[in-house]
Design an enzyme around this catalytic site. Sequence first.
Site, PDB file in Angstrom:
ATOM      1  N   ASP A 189      -3.915   7.983   2.728  1.00  0.00           N
ATOM      2  CA  ASP A 189      -4.289   6.495   3.509  1.00  0.00           C
ATOM      3  C   ASP A 189      -5.147   6.195   4.289  1.00  0.00           C
ATOM      4  OD1 ASP A 189      -2.384   4.574   4.026  1.00  0.00           O
ATOM      5  OD2 ASP A 189      -0.674   5.064   5.350  1.00  0.00           O
ATOM      6  N   GLU A 190      -4.625   4.578   4.953  1.00  0.00           N
ATOM      7  CA  GLU A 190      -5.907   3.833   5.919  1.00  0.00           C
ATOM      8  C   GLU A 190      -7.096   4.983   5.612  1.00  0.00           C
ATOM      9  OE1 GLU A 190      -4.404   1.454   6.364  1.00  0.00           O
ATOM     10  OE2 GLU A 190      -2.747   1.916   7.055  1.00  0.00           O
ATOM     11  N   ARG A 229      -0.741 -10.714  10.859  1.00  0.00           N
ATOM     12  CA  ARG A 229       0.676  -9.953  10.608  1.00  0.00           C
ATOM     13  C   ARG A 229       2.010 -11.177  10.927  1.00  0.00           C
ATOM     14  NH1 ARG A 229      -0.666  -6.128   8.891  1.00  0.00           N
ATOM     15  NH2 ARG A 229      -2.137  -6.482   8.853  1.00  0.00           N
ATOM     16  N   LYS A 256       1.141  -0.842  -0.121  1.00  0.00           N
ATOM     17  CA  LYS A 256       0.280   0.120   0.193  1.00  0.00           C
ATOM     18  C   LYS A 256       0.628   1.037   0.210  1.00  0.00           C
ATOM     19  CE  LYS A 256      -1.730   0.629   3.792  1.00  0.00           C
ATOM     20  NZ  LYS A 256      -0.577   2.601   4.519  1.00  0.00           N
ATOM     21  N   THR A 257       1.810   1.465   0.878  1.00  0.00           N
ATOM     22  CA  THR A 257       2.717   2.116   0.894  1.00  0.00           C
ATOM     23  C   THR A 257       3.509   2.550  -0.137  1.00  0.00           C
ATOM     24  OG1 THR A 257       2.746   2.067   3.518  1.00  0.00           O
ATOM     25  CG2 THR A 257       4.840   3.369   2.299  1.00  0.00           C
ATOM     26  N   GLN A 263      -8.952  -4.732   7.306  1.00  0.00           N
ATOM     27  CA  GLN A 263      -8.677  -4.224   8.625  1.00  0.00           C
ATOM     28  C   GLN A 263      -9.137  -2.788   9.279  1.00  0.00           C
ATOM     29  OE1 GLN A 263      -4.272  -4.647   8.356  1.00  0.00           O
ATOM     30  NE2 GLN A 263      -4.669  -4.070   5.388  1.00  0.00           N
TER      31      GLN A 263
END
Length: 655
Positions: free
Chosen positions: A226-227, A604, A37-38, A257
Amino acid sequence: MTATGNFFERELNPEQLAAATAPDGPMLALAAAGTGKTRTIVYRVAYLVERGIDPGRILLLTFTNKAAHEMLARATDLVGTGIGDLWGGTFHHMANRMLRRYAPAVGYRNDYTILDRDDSLSLIRKALRACGIDRRDFLKPEALAGLFGGAANRDMRLRDLIEDRLTGTLIDPADVVKVHRKYKELKLEAGAMDFDDLLVFGLELFRQKPDILQRYQERFLHVLVDEYQDTNPIQSEWVDLVAARHRNLMAVGDDFQSIYGWRGADYRNILTFPERYPDARIVKLETNYRSTPDILKVANRCIAGNPRQFQKTIRPTREPGRKPDLCRPPDGDTQAQYVIDKIDGLRRAGHCLKEIAVLYRAHYHALELQLALTRASIPFVLTSGIRFFEQAHIKDVCSLLRVLHNPIDGMAFARLLCLLPRVGERTAETIWKKLGYSFDAWQAEQKERLRSLLPAAARPFWKVIEPLLDRCHRDQLIVAANELLQQFLKVFYHDYLVQNFENPERRMEDIEGLREFIARFDSMEEFLSETALLSNLDRTAESDGAEQDAIRLSTVHQAKGLEWDHVFVIWLTDGMFPSSRGLSENEEEGEAEERRLFYVAVTRARSRLFLCAPQCRRTANRQTLWCTQSRFLDEIPADLLHKVSAGRPAFRWHR
């Protein structure tokens, strides 16, 4: 260097490329866990700059300063220092930047002060005094601040929030509204805003001043968020307004998420994006670079159970590994030993401890494991907030047990008394001295003496606590501790929690967990010794910091955004994970968010995943409670998991 088209094709996979180089217009980039994503956002910025877009006309919104700095640094590495004019930062930072110029439009001077937490609480205390409200029977500043912030971040009327939260208490919602109104007046008089005001007034600026909104709509040709799944109603509307003119809005997030509903985030913002932008381009990032195929199969299967979401299937890039282990240990002690045995095996195989994490739904779920790790001399670092036994509410209720156990424990005596109105540290110290530096709760003379020494305002509250002291003998304190704490909550401490803390429900859950934890010990002396050991070990671990090669223990909420080679998820039983509290408010939505939490926990892990679902646990009244494994485990086909044994039950309490 110039970032040519071939450059982007070399650096990005087809999904990332489609998002980073998309044509103008609204776009929703659904970035599943571990899909870059980043990287996609950074290359989108680089692509826009290479297209000739002035960086000063790009707005990049994040949820942490760290994320903004990382993205801007990486974008600078790609396209050079010219990107420095880009507006990048958190929602609060951007709102503050705009308000510094246009604060008079919302009734403030441009040089307004931003209150920190202590300043806000101080001003709330002043508002209470100005309203003439008796604080002994009212919400304390910390609890009021939580309510004010909760309403602000949800963009809802305070009365609507508090009428639900204060049901069953003697607090008049009208008084809370009155204090809130006075608090706002005092902030305005002082030329000050609190942290939540930055968002509130940032949105009000756009709602009330269309000319100012138009300037920023014209300025920002491209808006990137973002997010996006973590936005609250204020942030979502703010973004929609600022992007309305050019409509070049790139919202990046993952509805899978969305796990922060309890603090105001609204997952519906991302779900309704296509409704608000019918022409939006939807790009799914589903190529995962983090986890093995075996882990991703479990992740895909578990999240598929949610009814309303953007369906995505994460595809692996790594070679197959081992199936996730599913262990059904007999009890929590055996679960802890199983985790330790696996950790020893990983360490012998050459793996660093800091690449191993144990995740859980609530902080108290890890207490048994912490004791076991301590005894095994395995270092660990708590990343899930303040040490459990150093939390104010846990120290409060433990002070009652300490006073009953040890008549000369002056610190516990002072802490217990300071819970009462008009009793501060100095008053408690004076009373302690007059009692002869000892208080035997079973001696009538000392109890009578204490009653006479207490301030008048404190006596009615002590009157309901004192009878609890006669319920057991000191030697049987550990057996009676469950009922003792239950009654302490009922007659006094529950209302104290509501009046003093902004998150009383979560603190109540901690105390219930503490009651169960106490039941595993044979004596109060053993319990108090072990808790002291845990606190001191936690402090040592924290002082060593991130450099220490130690196991990471974390709640799932605080593990989001992190990853480890080997991950254990413990207490996967119904009522614990999913949490009964998470299911209680709205079962359908609660279960959906709990399932998203499980998905976050699973994703994770990079290489190994260990799932633990104990068959029973001991209740606070020392009974055996048989547990049903988490409904989320039931949804995973048996062939995707490797079932393992954890040995014999410990049942240490049956000695």
